[in-house]
Design a protein around this motif. Structure first.
Motif, PDB file in Angstrom:
ATOM      1  N   MET A  88       0.822  -1.208   0.000  1.00 44.10           N
ATOM      2  CA  MET A  88       0.000   0.000   0.000  1.00 44.10           C
ATOM      3  C   MET A  88       0.858   1.260   0.000  1.00 44.10           C
ATOM      4  O   MET A  88       0.645   2.179  -0.801  1.00 44.10           O
ATOM      5  N   SER A  89       1.858   1.303   0.894  1.00 40.10           N
ATOM      6  CA  SER A  89       2.701   2.495   1.012  1.00 40.10           C
ATOM      7  C   SER A  89       3.459   2.764  -0.282  1.00 40.10           C
ATOM      8  O   SER A  89       3.534   3.910  -0.740  1.00 40.10           O
ATOM      9  N   GLY A  90       4.022   1.700  -0.852  1.00 44.07           N
ATOM     10  CA  GLY A  90       4.767   1.872  -2.093  1.00 44.07           C
ATOM     11  C   GLY A  90       3.906   2.420  -3.204  1.00 44.07           C
ATOM     12  O   GLY A  90       4.294   3.348  -3.919  1.00 44.07           O
ATOM     13  N   ARG A  91       2.700   1.883  -3.327  1.00 41.10           N
ATOM     14  CA  ARG A  91       1.807   2.313  -4.406  1.00 41.10           C
ATOM     15  C   ARG A  91       1.300   3.742  -4.188  1.00 41.10           C
ATOM     16  O   ARG A  91       1.256   4.552  -5.117  1.00 41.10           O
ATOM     17  N   ILE A  92       0.870   4.047  -2.951  1.00 40.42           N
ATOM     18  CA  ILE A  92       0.333   5.384  -2.678  1.00 40.42           C
ATOM     19  C   ILE A  92       1.422   6.447  -2.820  1.00 40.42           C
ATOM     20  O   ILE A  92       1.210   7.492  -3.456  1.00 40.42           O
TER      21      ILE A  92
END
Length: 411
Positions: free
Chosen positions: A151-155
């Motif tokens: 999630m963090s990488g994508r956001i």
């Protein structure tokens, strides 16, 4: 030698370190997923070709994990995981310097090789070092780390791409992964239940051969291919759908769609604990049913309903992955690192093959075709669950025999 017991400081440190291992793996691996429409436009490649920025990494990762499982016996589980995390973080930063799409693919291929040292070994570490009563929750926390990382990488990728560019996004995420790798190195307890061994090609082949003759184990590890293939296919092409009219969302907004990964962070731990209580087969069936329901909810044109569907799908996937990962150890019996490697080989192979193949369905049948492919894969899991349940070592087979004996006595 004692196990890592639930509720102790050692358990908390080990669980947090494994959480970071999952975080780094997924944060570095999936940064390119929301960038696929951008790569397609900037580098002048098709949607299927752009998906190689992820599929190439996962495909090579799936093969490299077979070797990584054997190398861990020689170098030690903790050492190999730490080296893999540091190398992957640095390669993630170097990817940002790619002058061409083909250079980017080369770095992504290299990333797949080095990341192989984390997933299979982490699963084996949990199976070997934790008290059996705490394995479900420990595995769930590791899987939750993968959800936060993904999630963090994508956001961050979507947000920083809109503010600066995709190169700045990859550099920042690589630096965060590097910091997490340092904490991992000083936090994870040294393994106590796995002695170092010299790698032997003959022994490695024999070990995998024994596992491949274990049909119930093969049924369980095949979940990896089907579940991950479904998951990556949905997320690979949802960006293409949402960037088109009538939605026409920006990279930042598309990136924030991945905040639904928080449902997976919860479900991996929650459903893992439920599986410890009610059994893996039942909770796996529930998890896959939730995935299917979520996939179908993405078909209506209303954006809000689509997001609910994506959230449900994500909840079900990470729950199913957590349970299936735990189930592998039950069927392996011994050499659990190699058994985990087979599961994750198919897991990432599904990501690579189905993730790219889904581009054909997107091109020819649009979103309905993508969801049709996903539902087909999830349907295949149902007979496999029943087969594995009926052939599970111990309780299920014993109960089946008792029922047969009772029936014969009555006759």
């Amino acid at each position: 030698m004692s196990f890592i017991e639930k509720g102790t400081d050692e358990q908390k440190k080990a669980s947090f370190a494994l959480f970071l291992g999952g975080f780094v793996t997924f944060a570095t691996l999936y940064t390119t997923q929301p960038l696929m429409p951008l790569f397609s436009e900037q580098f002048g490649v098709s949607a299927s070709a752009a998906s190689l920025a992820l599929s190439l990494s996962t495909g090579i990762l799936s093969i490299a994990m077979i070797v990584a499982g054997a190398l861990s016996d020689a170098f030690g589980k903790k050492k190999l995981m730490a080296v893999s995390m540091f190398a992957a973080s640095i390669i993630g930063i170097l990817t940002a310097l790619s002058p061409t799409f083909w250079t980017l693919l080369a770095f992504r291929a290299l990333l797949g090789i080095f990341l192989a040292g984390v997933p299979a070994i982490a699963m084996a570490y949990v199976s070997e070092e934790f008290n059996p009563k705490a394995i479900g929750s420990a595995m769930g926390l590791y899987i939750s780390g993968t959800t936060i990382g993904g999630m963090s990488g994508r956001i961050l990728t979507g947000l920083l791409t809109d503010i600066f560019n995709w190169r700045a996004a990859l550099i920042l995420i690589g630096c965060i992964a590097l910091a997490a790798s340092i904490v991992f190195l000083f936090t994870l307890p040294e393994p106590r239940h796995s002695a170092k061994k010299q790698p032997s090609l003959k022994k490695m082949i024999m070990t995998y051969r024994i596992h491949f003759y274990n049909r119930p184990l093969l049924a369980v590890v095949s979940f990896g291919f089907l579940l991950m293939g479904s998951f990556v296919t949905l997320y690979n092409y949802i960006g293409f759908l949402l960037s088109e009219p009538p939605y026409s969302l920006s990279q930042t907004l598309i990136g924030f769609i991945f905040i639904v990964f928080l449902t997976g962070t919860f479900s991996a731990v929650y459903m893992g604990k439920k599986a410890d209580t009610y059994g893996n087969p039942l909770m796996l069936k529930w998890s896959i049913s939730i995935m299917a329901a979520g996939a179908m909810l993405t078909l209506p044109a209303v954006l809000f309903i689509k997001i609910i569907g994506i959230a449900l799908f994500t909840f079900g996937f990470f729950a199913a992955h957590s349970i299936a990962s735990t189930w592998v150890g039950d069927y392996a019996g011994f050499n659990k690192t190699q058994a985990s490697s087979i599961y994750l080989f198919l897991y990432y192979l599904g990501s690579s093959i189905v993730g790219s193949f889904g581009g054909w369905f997107w091109t020819h049948f649009h979103w309905v075709g993508v969801i049709g492919l996903i539902l087909l894969l999830l349907t295949i899991t149902i007979p496999l669950i029943f087969y594995a349940e009926c052939h599970r070592p111990g309780v299920y087979c014993s109960l089946k025999k008792q029922k047969r004996s009772s029936a014969m006595d009555s006759a």
